[in-house]
Design a protein around this motif. Structure first.
Motif, mmCIF file in Angstrom:
data_model
loop_
_atom_site.group_PDB
_atom_site.id
_atom_site.type_symbol
_atom_site.label_atom_id
_atom_site.label_comp_id
_atom_site.label_asym_id
_atom_site.label_seq_id
_atom_site.Cartn_x
_atom_site.Cartn_y
_atom_site.Cartn_z
ATOM 1 N N ILE A 102 0.926 -1.375 0.113
ATOM 2 C CA ILE A 102 0.238 -0.156 -0.012
ATOM 3 C C ILE A 102 0.749 1.491 0.373
ATOM 4 O O ILE A 102 0.197 2.422 -1.059
ATOM 5 C CB ILE A 102 -0.795 0.290 1.653
ATOM 6 C CG1 ILE A 102 -1.950 -1.756 1.367
ATOM 7 C CG2 ILE A 102 -1.568 1.199 1.600
ATOM 8 C CD1 ILE A 102 -2.705 -1.727 2.305
ATOM 9 N N GLU A 103 1.816 1.123 0.984
ATOM 10 C CA GLU A 103 3.003 2.242 0.886
ATOM 11 C C GLU A 103 4.031 2.452 -0.646
ATOM 12 O O GLU A 103 3.465 4.034 -1.295
ATOM 13 C CB GLU A 103 3.886 2.063 1.391
ATOM 14 C CG GLU A 103 3.478 2.095 3.383
ATOM 15 C CD GLU A 103 4.794 1.565 3.608
ATOM 16 O OE1 GLU A 103 5.605 1.830 3.764
ATOM 17 O OE2 GLU A 103 4.059 1.953 5.448
ATOM 18 N N GLY A 104 3.599 1.381 -0.964
ATOM 19 C CA GLY A 104 4.314 1.392 -2.790
ATOM 20 C C GLY A 104 3.772 2.064 -3.601
ATOM 21 O O GLY A 104 3.988 3.070 -4.493
ATOM 22 N N LEU A 105 2.322 1.786 -3.461
ATOM 23 C CA LEU A 105 1.074 2.451 -4.208
ATOM 24 C C LEU A 105 0.735 4.230 -4.272
ATOM 25 O O LEU A 105 0.864 4.259 -4.758
ATOM 26 C CB LEU A 105 -0.248 1.061 -4.145
ATOM 27 C CG LEU A 105 -0.229 0.095 -4.681
ATOM 28 C CD1 LEU A 105 -1.598 -0.774 -3.850
ATOM 29 C CD2 LEU A 105 -0.206 -0.063 -6.623
ATOM 30 N N LYS A 106 1.153 4.216 -3.163
ATOM 31 C CA LYS A 106 0.698 5.795 -2.196
ATOM 32 C C LYS A 106 2.048 5.862 -3.249
ATOM 33 O O LYS A 106 1.515 7.656 -3.900
ATOM 34 C CB LYS A 106 0.885 5.943 -1.164
ATOM 35 C CG LYS A 106 0.473 7.492 -0.553
ATOM 36 C CD LYS A 106 0.254 7.489 0.758
ATOM 37 C CE LYS A 106 -0.301 8.559 1.188
ATOM 38 N NZ LYS A 106 0.713 9.873 0.709
ATOM 39 N N ASN A 109 1.601 6.075 -6.702
ATOM 40 C CA ASN A 109 -0.197 7.265 -7.131
ATOM 41 C C ASN A 109 0.217 9.062 -6.802
ATOM 42 O O ASN A 109 0.079 9.615 -7.911
ATOM 43 C CB ASN A 109 -1.222 6.566 -6.314
ATOM 44 C CG ASN A 109 -2.631 8.115 -6.685
ATOM 45 O OD1 ASN A 109 -3.165 8.252 -7.914
ATOM 46 N ND2 ASN A 109 -3.417 8.100 -5.613
ATOM 47 N N ASP A 110 1.439 9.193 -6.377
ATOM 48 C CA ASP A 110 1.469 10.704 -5.635
ATOM 49 C C ASP A 110 2.522 10.550 -7.019
ATOM 50 O O ASP A 110 2.392 12.325 -7.362
ATOM 51 C CB ASP A 110 2.336 10.833 -4.554
ATOM 52 C CG ASP A 110 1.634 10.884 -3.102
ATOM 53 O OD1 ASP A 110 0.563 10.368 -3.531
ATOM 54 O OD2 ASP A 110 1.725 10.339 -2.242
ATOM 55 N N CYS A 111 3.715 9.844 -7.279
ATOM 56 C CA CYS A 111 3.891 10.009 -8.703
ATOM 57 C C CYS A 111 4.282 10.169 -9.866
ATOM 58 O O CYS A 111 4.626 11.263 -10.683
ATOM 59 C CB CYS A 111 5.312 8.748 -8.693
ATOM 60 S SG CYS A 111 6.803 8.703 -10.239
#
Length: 207
Positions: A102-106, A109-111
């Motif tokens: 989830i942290e990686g997806l966040k 997503n921000d990128c």
């Protein structure tokens, strides 16, 4: 000495979840040790009960077997507790993996959001249009070149391309190194005599 005492301690990378997993594994290991100890003890009591029966001490053997039965039930409960602990450890470890995902997806997503802010849809459409125009312009140039070249020219171009691809130089005709032979004086005067004769013939025809 001052540097040693003044050095800042690095933050611990051990999370609360790691601590919980460690405690659960320690409890599981203790239960396994208890299980092993009880199993050895039960085996000894089974052999003792067998010996008591041989000696005719049936009541004593019966009492020992009742105790063994009770301990068998404890072993079964212990096995269930070990299974529960192991399942809980697996759940926590899997939850840690999910949190990292989830942290990686966040972060991703921000990128993507920041990249979308830098390049809008209008910019993408403009770049695509310019790219298409460049492709069309190049195609027109290629068509013009194809129409201007003969088949012999096309073959020469392909041969040169093949030579370049293979890292070889294109074979060109060698420049002659021998001196050009001089024209004899009689040969040089021959055109002048021919021109004078032609002029005389025209004058006679005119007269």
């Amino acid at each position: 000495m001052g540097n040693v005492f003044g050095r800042k301690s690095r933050p611990s990378r051990v999370t609360e979840q790691d601590k919980a997993i460690l405690q659960l594994k320690q409890q599981r290991d203790k239960l396994k040790q208890y299980q092993k100890r009880i199993t050895l003890q039960l085996e000894k009591e089974r052999l003792l009960a067998k010996q008591l029966l041989k000696d005719g001490r049936k009541e004593k053997a019966l009492l020992l077997l009742k105790k063994k039965r009770y301990q068998d039930q404890l072993l079964e409960k212990t096995e269930n507790q070990i299974s529960n602990l192991e399942r809980m450890v697996q759940d926590i470890e899997f939850m840690q993996i999910e949190m990292k995902v989830i942290e990686g997806l966040k972060v991703g997503n921000d990128c993507l959001k920041s990249m979308h802010e830098i390049m809008s849809i209008e910019d993408v459409e403009r770049i695509l249009d310019e790219t298409q125009e460049s492709i069309e312009y190049q195609r027109q140039i290629d068509e013009m070149l194809v129409g201007a070249l003969t088949q012999e020219d096309e073959d020469a171009v392909l041969a040169e391309l093949e030579a370049i691809t293979q890292g070889e130089d294109v074979a060109l005709p060698e420049v002659p190194t021998e001196p050009i032979p001089e024209v004899p004086e009689a040969a040089k005067a021959e055109p002048e005599k021919r021109q004078a004769k032609d002029k005389s013939d025209r004058e006679m025809l005119a007269a």
